[in-house]
Scaffold this motif. Structure first.
Motif, PDB file in Angstrom:
ATOM      1  N   THR A 247       0.832  -1.209   0.000  1.00  0.00           N
ATOM      2  CA  THR A 247       0.000   0.000   0.000  1.00  0.00           C
ATOM      3  C   THR A 247       0.865   1.258   0.000  1.00  0.00           C
ATOM      4  N   PRO A 248       0.311   2.388  -0.484  1.00  0.00           N
ATOM      5  CA  PRO A 248       1.111   3.615  -0.590  1.00  0.00           C
ATOM      6  C   PRO A 248       1.636   4.125   0.756  1.00  0.00           C
ATOM      7  N   GLY A 249       0.882   3.936   1.829  1.00  0.00           N
ATOM      8  CA  GLY A 249       1.291   4.526   3.101  1.00  0.00           C
ATOM      9  C   GLY A 249       2.357   3.746   3.856  1.00  0.00           C
ATOM     10  N   ALA A 250       2.499   2.469   3.540  1.00  0.00           N
ATOM     11  CA  ALA A 250       3.388   1.619   4.347  1.00  0.00           C
ATOM     12  C   ALA A 250       4.817   1.658   3.832  1.00  0.00           C
ATOM     13  N   ASP A 251       5.728   2.011   4.716  1.00  0.00           N
ATOM     14  CA  ASP A 251       7.139   2.003   4.355  1.00  0.00           C
ATOM     15  C   ASP A 251       7.969   1.650   5.596  1.00  0.00           C
ATOM     16  N   SER A 252       9.248   1.913   5.550  1.00  0.00           N
ATOM     17  CA  SER A 252      10.133   1.519   6.649  1.00  0.00           C
ATOM     18  C   SER A 252       9.735   2.159   7.965  1.00  0.00           C
ATOM     19  N   ARG A 253       9.088   3.330   7.879  1.00  0.00           N
ATOM     20  CA  ARG A 253       8.682   3.982   9.127  1.00  0.00           C
ATOM     21  C   ARG A 253       7.594   3.184   9.842  1.00  0.00           C
ATOM     22  N   VAL A 254       6.747   2.542   9.041  1.00  0.00           N
ATOM     23  CA  VAL A 254       5.729   1.677   9.643  1.00  0.00           C
ATOM     24  C   VAL A 254       6.409   0.513  10.363  1.00  0.00           C
TER      25      VAL A 254
ATOM     26  N   ALA B  64       9.381   0.423  11.569  1.00  0.00           N
ATOM     27  CA  ALA B  64      10.078   0.932  12.766  1.00  0.00           C
ATOM     28  C   ALA B  64       9.090   1.174  13.899  1.00  0.00           C
ATOM     29  N   THR B  65       7.899   1.670  13.563  1.00  0.00           N
ATOM     30  CA  THR B  65       6.874   1.907  14.579  1.00  0.00           C
ATOM     31  C   THR B  65       6.416   0.600  15.212  1.00  0.00           C
ATOM     32  N   ILE B  66       6.192  -0.403  14.365  1.00  0.00           N
ATOM     33  CA  ILE B  66       5.769  -1.710  14.889  1.00  0.00           C
ATOM     34  C   ILE B  66       6.861  -2.285  15.798  1.00  0.00           C
ATOM     35  N   ILE B  67       8.103  -2.122  15.395  1.00  0.00           N
ATOM     36  CA  ILE B  67       9.209  -2.623  16.216  1.00  0.00           C
ATOM     37  C   ILE B  67       9.189  -1.961  17.584  1.00  0.00           C
ATOM     38  N   LYS B  68       8.954  -0.654  17.595  1.00  0.00           N
ATOM     39  CA  LYS B  68       8.967   0.096  18.848  1.00  0.00           C
ATOM     40  C   LYS B  68       7.958  -0.518  19.823  1.00  0.00           C
ATOM     41  N   TYR B  69       6.743  -0.737  19.346  1.00  0.00           N
ATOM     42  CA  TYR B  69       5.706  -1.272  20.241  1.00  0.00           C
ATOM     43  C   TYR B  69       5.852  -2.775  20.451  1.00  0.00           C
ATOM     44  N   GLY B  70       6.215  -3.477  19.396  1.00  0.00           N
ATOM     45  CA  GLY B  70       6.273  -4.939  19.451  1.00  0.00           C
ATOM     46  C   GLY B  70       7.338  -5.471  20.380  1.00  0.00           C
ATOM     47  N   THR B  71       8.303  -4.660  20.729  1.00  0.00           N
ATOM     48  CA  THR B  71       9.373  -5.144  21.581  1.00  0.00           C
ATOM     49  C   THR B  71       9.219  -4.686  23.023  1.00  0.00           C
ATOM     50  N   GLU B  72       8.295  -3.796  23.301  1.00  0.00           N
ATOM     51  CA  GLU B  72       8.158  -3.379  24.696  1.00  0.00           C
ATOM     52  C   GLU B  72       6.731  -3.513  25.212  1.00  0.00           C
ATOM     53  N   ASN B  73       5.893  -4.137  24.408  1.00  0.00           N
ATOM     54  CA  ASN B  73       4.501  -4.268  24.798  1.00  0.00           C
ATOM     55  C   ASN B  73       4.321  -5.367  25.834  1.00  0.00           C
TER      56      ASN B  73
ATOM     57  N   VAL C  85       2.499  -9.882  13.706  1.00  0.00           N
ATOM     58  CA  VAL C  85       2.364  -9.076  12.498  1.00  0.00           C
ATOM     59  C   VAL C  85       2.080 -10.000  11.322  1.00  0.00           C
ATOM     60  N   VAL C  86       1.155  -9.588  10.475  1.00  0.00           N
ATOM     61  CA  VAL C  86       0.887 -10.338   9.256  1.00  0.00           C
ATOM     62  C   VAL C  86       1.352  -9.471   8.095  1.00  0.00           C
ATOM     63  N   SER C  87       2.303 -10.004   7.343  1.00  0.00           N
ATOM     64  CA  SER C  87       2.820  -9.226   6.229  1.00  0.00           C
ATOM     65  C   SER C  87       3.173 -10.130   5.065  1.00  0.00           C
ATOM     66  N   PRO C  88       2.174 -10.430   4.244  1.00  0.00           N
ATOM     67  CA  PRO C  88       2.457 -11.241   3.060  1.00  0.00           C
ATOM     68  C   PRO C  88       3.127 -10.372   2.007  1.00  0.00           C
ATOM     69  N   GLY C  89       3.955 -10.973   1.183  1.00  0.00           N
ATOM     70  CA  GLY C  89       4.499 -10.153   0.103  1.00  0.00           C
ATOM     71  C   GLY C  89       5.823 -10.613  -0.439  1.00  0.00           C
ATOM     72  N   GLY C  90       6.340  -9.844  -1.353  1.00  0.00           N
ATOM     73  CA  GLY C  90       7.576 -10.158  -2.053  1.00  0.00           C
ATOM     74  C   GLY C  90       8.773  -9.456  -1.443  1.00  0.00           C
ATOM     75  N   ASN C  91       9.687  -9.043  -2.299  1.00  0.00           N
ATOM     76  CA  ASN C  91      10.971  -8.534  -1.825  1.00  0.00           C
ATOM     77  C   ASN C  91      10.859  -7.304  -0.932  1.00  0.00           C
ATOM     78  N   TYR C  92      10.006  -6.355  -1.329  1.00  0.00           N
ATOM     79  CA  TYR C  92       9.917  -5.118  -0.550  1.00  0.00           C
ATOM     80  C   TYR C  92       9.385  -5.425   0.849  1.00  0.00           C
ATOM     81  N   ALA C  93       8.328  -6.242   0.914  1.00  0.00           N
ATOM     82  CA  ALA C  93       7.782  -6.642   2.215  1.00  0.00           C
ATOM     83  C   ALA C  93       8.834  -7.412   3.005  1.00  0.00           C
ATOM     84  N   GLU C  94       9.547  -8.286   2.319  1.00  0.00           N
ATOM     85  CA  GLU C  94      10.534  -9.159   2.960  1.00  0.00           C
ATOM     86  C   GLU C  94      11.608  -8.363   3.710  1.00  0.00           C
ATOM     87  N   VAL C  95      12.051  -7.291   3.096  1.00  0.00           N
ATOM     88  CA  VAL C  95      13.064  -6.445   3.728  1.00  0.00           C
ATOM     89  C   VAL C  95      12.548  -5.957   5.076  1.00  0.00           C
ATOM     90  N   HIS C  96      11.295  -5.503   5.087  1.00  0.00           N
ATOM     91  CA  HIS C  96      10.730  -4.973   6.319  1.00  0.00           C
ATOM     92  C   HIS C  96      10.399  -6.070   7.314  1.00  0.00           C
TER      93      HIS C  96
END
Lengths: 203, 480
Positions: free
Chosen positions: B392-399, B401-410, B416-427
């Motif tokens: 999607t247009p809005g999702a990038d590395s900042r998303v 990073a945000t998930i990491i922030k909460y996902g590691t101290e919650n 997280v569900v993230s299907p996809g190819g190379n771009y998704a894979e990097v994240h």
């Protein structure tokens, strides 16, 4: 193990089977029935699936019915010697379940619960646990079955099945020489149960 | 339980290692094992042993027998043809070697039970912990022990972490190791134990249960050698840490007592399933599930409650996620009025406050961050499923990073569900390396979350769910 011996042994662990007796003549069978409905079975080590082989006669109450059933079983028995003829009270309708026990070479005594009769083999809907089981395990054995709702149509059945599982587990643990147990079927009815057929195998 | 089970410390944290069968020839297993010790940077003493009589092997002084070393040896790795193994093992006993790994094959797995019995009796004679034969041996990323005869360039090695993996099969073992690094979770120890002639499943489970570096255990078994002991150890192990188990060979073995209904139904796999269910194992039915479960247990807190909030930046995947919750026995959270109020302030008007919450395709890191923040604090929510579609247009590395922030101290588990190819894979790699479990489908995420809840319930029942593990301690509302 002999039916009556198994009947007595299980009775000591609060596991009650139907009143039963071996008979040597149709007269003895008629006396046992006292005009109530009875079931007559041919018992032989060579006969494993009694109902499939026509070795179980149901709904007998008149001396004529009893007489002809006895004659027929005695005739079939000739091919299955040695054999005995057992008579048993007949219970009415209810929910049939099966409780089994087995010995696993690795983990020891196992206990099994399933819906009874022909269904247990068709649906393979059974739950198994290692003995001894806890009360929680007994509940989960029931909860784990797809047939739970059929089993618990009468709410009182839950308590009955749980207690029975715990009693059977206790029996298996305290009788290490019993390698297999088969209570099939057990009929749940009117807030109680009757184990209609029982089989114990000794090592 | 001490005394009844082998302690594997000298095998996994050895200060000195003898490699019996070490060789100058690069194709020999003994050569690869020794080369690997150098490659992984093992800092203890290494003594190559070879009957051939080379003076040096890979630059180290070589010995004809372990008996010639005359120094303390914590671990001997035997990688020579099967028929020579008994003598080498006996010499290890005489030289007071503390533990032995036999990687050689050609024992009971090919029908030579007599040769294997010889190994067992020698081990017993010296009270020697022996792993194998017919195995890859051990790997401990902290002590840098690695007896695997797999060329290091052929297999990705995982990073250091809290998951320990024991495998009867060496092939499953090496494939899974490779996959673990791909799934980005950290490994503590790997134990491939082959024929389990001496050290068996019960010993290994007992050791890992008490190993402080091991947080999660994954176990591939085909059978167990000592059933009663395995149960005894399991009862304790599963109270301490999650044990994910997968059994190979699940078709019912021919039972000798097939003449009874009971015997034919309660075949041996039924017995294993009963044991897994009864004694708190987390049973995986595929290698994928095994890894997916390990991932969530390694990084996320336990919870006995099952109200899951779903946020997504794509409607359809949210619907699939709702289905997968239901199918796995989980519940959809219903947000509190306070949470809804806070969310209305930060979400655009098109966003509906019901679950699954579709934040729309232009959802950026700010929207993700605000939603996760509110849901983490809502006492009606026990766990979060975050669907981040990087297409999607809005999702990038900042998303990410945000998930990491909460996902590691919650305090609540996050998947997280993230299907996809190379771009998704990097994240996905970014998130996973930081300890946020990422799944290719809502189904996999829900299944893993359900496994977490089921195990948490077991711990609670056993009275071993620590207060610190529990989520929503202060929550007044319970599920019904």
């Amino acid at each position: 193990m002999d039916y009556m011996k198994a009947y007595d042994l299980l009775g000591r662990y609060k596991i009650k089977a139907l009143r039963a007796a071996y008979v040597n003549s149709s007269k003895e069978a008629t006396d046992f029935a006292r005009e109530n409905k009875i079931v007559m079975k041919l018992i032989s080590d060579k006969a494993l699936h009694k109902s499939k082989s026509g070795l179980v006669k149901l709904n007998l109450s008149t001396p004529e019915q009893i007489g002809s059933a006895f004659a027929e079983l005695a005739k079939k028995g000739e091919a299955l010697k040695p054999y005995k003829i057992l008579v048993q009270e007949q219970v009415g309708n209810g929910t049939e379940i099966i409780i089994g026990g087995n010995t696993d070479p690795q983990f020891g005594k196992l206990i099994l619960l399933g819906l009874g009769g022909i269904y247990v083999e068709v649906f393979k809907d059974v739950s198994v646990r290692v003995c001894p089981i806890t009360e929680y395990d007994a509940s989960e054995m029931i909860n784990g079955l797809k047939s739970k709702q059929i089993m618990l149509q009468d709410q009182r059945n839950e308590r009955i099945i749980k207690n029975l599982l715990l009693d059977v587990s206790n029996f298996l643990v305290k009788n290490p020489k019993i390698t297999e147990l088969d209570l099939n079927p057990i009929i749940l009815h009117d807030g109680t149960y009757d184990a209609v057929d029982l089989r114990l195998m000794e090592e | 339980m001490a005394g009844k089970y082998y302690n594997l410390d000298s095998m996994l944290k050895p200060k000195s290692v003898a490699i019996i069968g070490a060789s100058q020839s690069p194709e020999k297993v003994g050569h690869i094992i020794m080369q690997n010790y150098f490659n992984v940077g093992y800092s203890g003493y290494i003594y190559p042993v070879n009957v051939g009589g080379d003076d040096t092997i890979l630059g180290r002084k070589a010995y004809k027998s372990v008996l010639d070393i005359k120094k303390p040896i914590d671990l001997a790795v035997i990688a020579i043809p099967a028929k020579f193994v008994p003598q080498a093992l006996d010499e290890c006993g005489k030289a007071k070697v503390k533990s032995v790994v036999i990687v050689s094959s050609g024992f009971s797995e090919v029908g030579d039970t007599a040769l294997q019995e010889q190994i067992v009796s020698i081990a017993k004679k010296y009270g020697l912990p022996v792993l194998g034969p017919n195995c890859l041996g051990v790997m401990d990323l902290r002590s840098r022990v690695d007896t695997l005869f797999l060329p290091t360039f052929k297999i990705d090695k995982p990073s250091i972490g809290g998951v320990s993996f024991a495998s009867q099969s060496g092939a499953v073992g090496s494939a899974v190791l490779d996959l673990i690094s791909h799934e980005n979770f950290g490994l503590s120890k790997f134990i491939s134990y082959g024929n389990a002639a001496v050290i068996d499943e019960a010993d290994i489970l007992n050791y890992l249960a008490h190993d402080p570096d091991t947080k999660v255990i994954i176990f591939y078994i085909e059978g167990v050698k000592r059933g009663k002991e395995f149960i005894e150890v399991a009862k304790e192990a599963t109270k301490l840490k999650p044990v994910i188990i997968i059994k190979g060979g699940i078709t019912p073995a021919g039972t000798s007592a097939a003449h009874s209904h009971t015997a034919s139904l309660a075949g041996s796999y039924a017995a294993y399933e009963a044991v897994f269910e009864q004694f708190g194992f987390i049973q995986a039915k595929s290698l994928d599930d095994m890894l997916y479960f390990a991932k969530i247990f390694e990084a996320q807190p336990l919870t006995t409650k099952k109200r899951v909030a779903i946020i997504t930046n794509g409607g359809g995947v949210g619907v699939l996620a709702a289905d997968s919750l239901y199918l796995n026995g989980l519940e959809m959270a219903e947000l509190s009025e306070e949470a809804k109020k806070s969310l209305r302030k930060v979400m655009p008007p098109i966003v509906n406050m019901s679950m699954p919450m579709d934040m729309a395709g232009d959802a950026d890191d700010k929207r993700f961050g605000a939603a996760i923040d509110v849901l983490s604090k809502d006492e009606n929510v026990d766990a979060l499923m975050i669907i981040s579609l990087f297409q999607t247009p809005g999702a990038d590395s900042r998303v990410a990073a945000t998930i990491i922030k909460y996902g590691t101290e919650n305090k609540k588990p996050i998947v997280v569900v993230s299907p996809g190819g190379n771009y998704a894979e990097v994240h996905n790699n970014m998130m996973e390396s930081s300890g946020v479990p990422v799944y290719p489908s809502p189904e996999d995420a829900a299944k893993s979350l359900a496994a977490l809840v089921k195990y948490s319930e077991y711990r609670e029942r056993m009275g071993s769910l620590d207060a610190k593990d529990k989520n929503n301690k202060k929550s007044k509302r319970d599920n019904k």
